[in-house]
Motif scaffolding. Structure first.
Motif, PDB file in Angstrom:
ATOM      1  N   ALA A   1       0.851  -1.202   0.000  1.00  0.00           N
ATOM      2  CA  ALA A   1       0.000   0.000   0.000  1.00  0.00           C
ATOM      3  C   ALA A   1       0.880   1.243   0.000  1.00  0.00           C
ATOM      4  N   ILE A   2       0.281   2.351  -0.454  1.00  0.00           N
ATOM      5  CA  ILE A   2       0.939   3.655  -0.458  1.00  0.00           C
ATOM      6  C   ILE A   2      -0.028   4.645   0.165  1.00  0.00           C
ATOM      7  N   GLN A   3       0.463   5.434   1.119  1.00  0.00           N
ATOM      8  CA  GLN A   3      -0.375   6.430   1.765  1.00  0.00           C
ATOM      9  C   GLN A   3       0.333   7.779   1.765  1.00  0.00           C
ATOM     10  N   LYS A   4      -0.463   8.826   1.863  1.00  0.00           N
ATOM     11  CA  LYS A   4       0.084  10.182   1.952  1.00  0.00           C
ATOM     12  C   LYS A   4       0.365  10.538   3.402  1.00  0.00           C
ATOM     13  N   ILE A   5       1.384  11.355   3.616  1.00  0.00           N
ATOM     14  CA  ILE A   5       1.621  11.983   4.905  1.00  0.00           C
ATOM     15  C   ILE A   5       1.280  13.457   4.716  1.00  0.00           C
ATOM     16  N   VAL A   6       0.394  13.966   5.564  1.00  0.00           N
ATOM     17  CA  VAL A   6      -0.118  15.329   5.409  1.00  0.00           C
ATOM     18  C   VAL A   6       0.122  16.121   6.685  1.00  0.00           C
ATOM     19  N   TYR A   7       0.523  17.381   6.498  1.00  0.00           N
ATOM     20  CA  TYR A   7       0.675  18.326   7.600  1.00  0.00           C
ATOM     21  C   TYR A   7       0.035  19.643   7.164  1.00  0.00           C
ATOM     22  N   GLN A   8      -0.929  20.112   7.904  1.00  0.00           N
ATOM     23  CA  GLN A   8      -1.641  21.364   7.603  1.00  0.00           C
ATOM     24  C   GLN A   8      -2.084  21.413   6.137  1.00  0.00           C
ATOM     25  N   SER A   9      -2.750  20.380   5.688  1.00  0.00           N
ATOM     26  CA  SER A   9      -3.316  20.262   4.333  1.00  0.00           C
ATOM     27  C   SER A   9      -2.272  20.166   3.224  1.00  0.00           C
ATOM     28  N   THR A  10      -1.009  20.035   3.566  1.00  0.00           N
ATOM     29  CA  THR A  10       0.054  19.896   2.569  1.00  0.00           C
ATOM     30  C   THR A  10       0.635  18.493   2.644  1.00  0.00           C
ATOM     31  N   GLN A  11       0.767  17.851   1.481  1.00  0.00           N
ATOM     32  CA  GLN A  11       1.387  16.530   1.467  1.00  0.00           C
ATOM     33  C   GLN A  11       2.879  16.702   1.692  1.00  0.00           C
ATOM     34  N   THR A  12       3.358  16.183   2.825  1.00  0.00           N
ATOM     35  CA  THR A  12       4.757  16.339   3.198  1.00  0.00           C
ATOM     36  C   THR A  12       5.553  15.053   3.054  1.00  0.00           C
ATOM     37  N   GLY A  13       4.882  13.960   2.708  1.00  0.00           N
ATOM     38  CA  GLY A  13       5.601  12.705   2.573  1.00  0.00           C
ATOM     39  C   GLY A  13       4.726  11.592   2.060  1.00  0.00           C
ATOM     40  N   ILE A  14       5.334  10.404   1.963  1.00  0.00           N
ATOM     41  CA  ILE A  14       4.601   9.206   1.574  1.00  0.00           C
ATOM     42  C   ILE A  14       4.996   8.060   2.491  1.00  0.00           C
ATOM     43  N   SER A  15       4.071   7.148   2.648  1.00  0.00           N
ATOM     44  CA  SER A  15       4.292   5.947   3.440  1.00  0.00           C
ATOM     45  C   SER A  15       4.194   4.752   2.512  1.00  0.00           C
ATOM     46  N   LEU A  16       5.257   3.965   2.454  1.00  0.00           N
ATOM     47  CA  LEU A  16       5.260   2.733   1.664  1.00  0.00           C
ATOM     48  C   LEU A  16       5.062   1.587   2.646  1.00  0.00           C
ATOM     49  N   ILE A  17       4.016   0.800   2.434  1.00  0.00           N
ATOM     50  CA  ILE A  17       3.648  -0.227   3.400  1.00  0.00           C
ATOM     51  C   ILE A  17       3.947  -1.609   2.822  1.00  0.00           C
ATOM     52  N   PHE A  18       4.732  -2.356   3.577  1.00  0.00           N
ATOM     53  CA  PHE A  18       5.108  -3.716   3.222  1.00  0.00           C
ATOM     54  C   PHE A  18       4.424  -4.669   4.197  1.00  0.00           C
ATOM     55  N   LYS A  19       4.680  -5.956   4.098  1.00  0.00           N
ATOM     56  CA  LYS A  19       3.993  -6.947   4.924  1.00  0.00           C
ATOM     57  C   LYS A  19       4.103  -6.643   6.419  1.00  0.00           C
ATOM     58  N   ASP A  20       5.300  -6.460   6.903  1.00  0.00           N
ATOM     59  CA  ASP A  20       5.511  -6.307   8.345  1.00  0.00           C
ATOM     60  C   ASP A  20       6.051  -4.948   8.760  1.00  0.00           C
ATOM     61  N   MET A  21       6.078  -3.992   7.850  1.00  0.00           N
ATOM     62  CA  MET A  21       6.653  -2.689   8.212  1.00  0.00           C
ATOM     63  C   MET A  21       6.233  -1.598   7.246  1.00  0.00           C
ATOM     64  N   LYS A  22       6.523  -0.366   7.654  1.00  0.00           N
ATOM     65  CA  LYS A  22       6.321   0.815   6.820  1.00  0.00           C
ATOM     66  C   LYS A  22       7.652   1.519   6.651  1.00  0.00           C
ATOM     67  N   MET A  23       7.783   2.198   5.513  1.00  0.00           N
ATOM     68  CA  MET A  23       8.869   3.156   5.315  1.00  0.00           C
ATOM     69  C   MET A  23       8.192   4.478   5.008  1.00  0.00           C
ATOM     70  N   ILE A  24       8.321   5.422   5.938  1.00  0.00           N
ATOM     71  CA  ILE A  24       7.718   6.734   5.769  1.00  0.00           C
ATOM     72  C   ILE A  24       8.809   7.718   5.381  1.00  0.00           C
ATOM     73  N   PHE A  25       8.661   8.303   4.200  1.00  0.00           N
ATOM     74  CA  PHE A  25       9.578   9.335   3.725  1.00  0.00           C
ATOM     75  C   PHE A  25       8.881  10.665   3.971  1.00  0.00           C
ATOM     76  N   ILE A  26       9.485  11.512   4.804  1.00  0.00           N
ATOM     77  CA  ILE A  26       8.817  12.741   5.203  1.00  0.00           C
ATOM     78  C   ILE A  26       9.788  13.917   5.119  1.00  0.00           C
ATOM     79  N   ASN A  27       9.298  15.014   4.565  1.00  0.00           N
ATOM     80  CA  ASN A  27      10.087  16.230   4.450  1.00  0.00           C
ATOM     81  C   ASN A  27       9.889  17.050   5.719  1.00  0.00           C
ATOM     82  N   LEU A  28      10.972  17.246   6.444  1.00  0.00           N
ATOM     83  CA  LEU A  28      10.926  18.047   7.668  1.00  0.00           C
ATOM     84  C   LEU A  28      11.756  19.309   7.464  1.00  0.00           C
TER      85      LEU A  28
END
Length: 170
Positions: A119-146
């Motif tokens: 699965a792929i999900q959006k990471i949102v902060y104050q209505s702005t997409q700041t990252g993506i979450s890549l979901i695998f069987k047993d874990m997530k990798m969240i790439f987020i712009n800070l």
């Protein structure tokens, strides 16, 4: 310093948020093989095995059929994604060097190696997409712009959740 590097190295890309999610959906069910980072070093004479996570300015994820490239956007608020774009070393003379390095042994990614993307999900902060979450069987990798730096997490930390970051399912 990273903001200057983005300006020197950037390829301009304009896309809608809908295009963003549809674009990377081609990675669904593909097997995650490798990850590389484009890492900033002040000198080309140093030890390239020692760096901070904040020095990684771009990620290149290899799946069995395609490559997903993730990096900060022009506004230093979100992420841009590109398909089948490879990172390249870049010597910027007195400004330093960008070096492509394999990151498979990072704790936040090594469990996903060999797993299909579920699965792929959006990471949102104050209505702005700041990252993506890549979901695998047993874990997530969240790439987020800070703020001009892209970090990888396996979950949104309590601090990020408290600040208002959200993972949005589509």
């Amino acid at each position: 310093m990273n903001h200057i590097l983005y300006k020197m190295y950037d390829i301009h890309c304009i896309k809608s948020k809908t295009y963003f999610m549809n674009n990377i959906n081609i990675f669904m069910n593909q097997i995650f093989i490798d990850i590389y980072g484009l890492i900033y070093f002040e000198s080309s004479n140093g030890d390239f095995s020692v760096f901070d996570d904040s020095d990684i300015i771009e990620y290149e994820l290899h799946f069995d059929k395609n490559i997903l490239n993730i990096r900060g956007d022009q506004l230093a608020m979100g992420v841009d994604t590109f398909i089948n774009k490879k990172c390249k070393d870049l010597d910027m003379d007195e400004f330093g060097i960008l070096k492509k390095i394999k990151l498979n042994e990072m704790t936040s990614v090594k469990q996903a190696i060999g797993e299909p993307l579920r699965a792929i999900q959006k990471i949102v902060y104050q209505s702005t997409q700041t990252g993506i979450s890549l979901i695998f069987k047993d874990m997530k990798m969240i790439f987020i712009n800070l703020g001009d730096e892209i970090y990888i997490y396996n979950h949104l930390t309590q601090e990020l959740l408290h600040d208002g970051y959200q993972e949005i399912c589509e």
